[in-house]
Scaffold this motif. Structure first.
Motif: not given
Length: 133
Positions: A28-39, A41-49
């Motif tokens: 997604v590259n939105y703000n500090e999140a590069d990836i959104i994952a669903e676990v 039923g909850q959405l988690l933001r992932i920052q990739v380095k």
């Protein structure tokens, strides 16, 4: 490998590894999140380095910039819940809760990325740390 390409490769590698683990995700590259994952039923933001292997004296290691913004402040969970440290050259990923990464840079020995079940184990530990199991 140019930094922009390294970052894109890291995001693609991370998304692929998540999908292979059965995790629904999107880049997604939105703000500090590069990836959104669903676990569960909850959405988690992932920052990739991403990093590539470096040699410092006699040690092979990866050096990740685990900060954000022009002021280079350490990552915090208001921007993402998970940090994915991607060895772009070997296409391996270590997942960590963002709260556990509190430095501006992170160095890891190269041999850490050769462990069996690296992605599965680090993802499971991260999800457990976030109390999503």
């Amino acid at each position: 490998m140019l930094n922009i390409r390294r970052g894109t490769i890291g995001e693609l590698v991370c998304a692929l590894k998540l999908m292979k683990l059965g995790v629904d995700c999107a880049i997604v590259n939105y703000n500090e999140a590069d990836i959104i994952a669903e676990v569960r039923g909850q959405l988690l933001r992932i920052q990739v380095k991403s990093s590539v292997i470096r040699k410092d004296r006699k040690t092979l290691h990866y050096h990740f910039v685990t900060s954000s913004g022009s002021e280079k402040r350490p990552l915090n969970k208001s921007g993402s819940e998970i940090v994915a440290l991607v060895a772009a050259d070997t296409e391996r990923v270590i997942f960590r809760p963002t709260a556990s990464v509190n430095t501006k840079t992170t160095r890891m020995r190269a041999d850490v990325f050769s462990r069996d079940n690296l992605e599965e184990d680090s993802w499971a530990a991260t999800i457990e740390a976030l109390s999503l199991r």
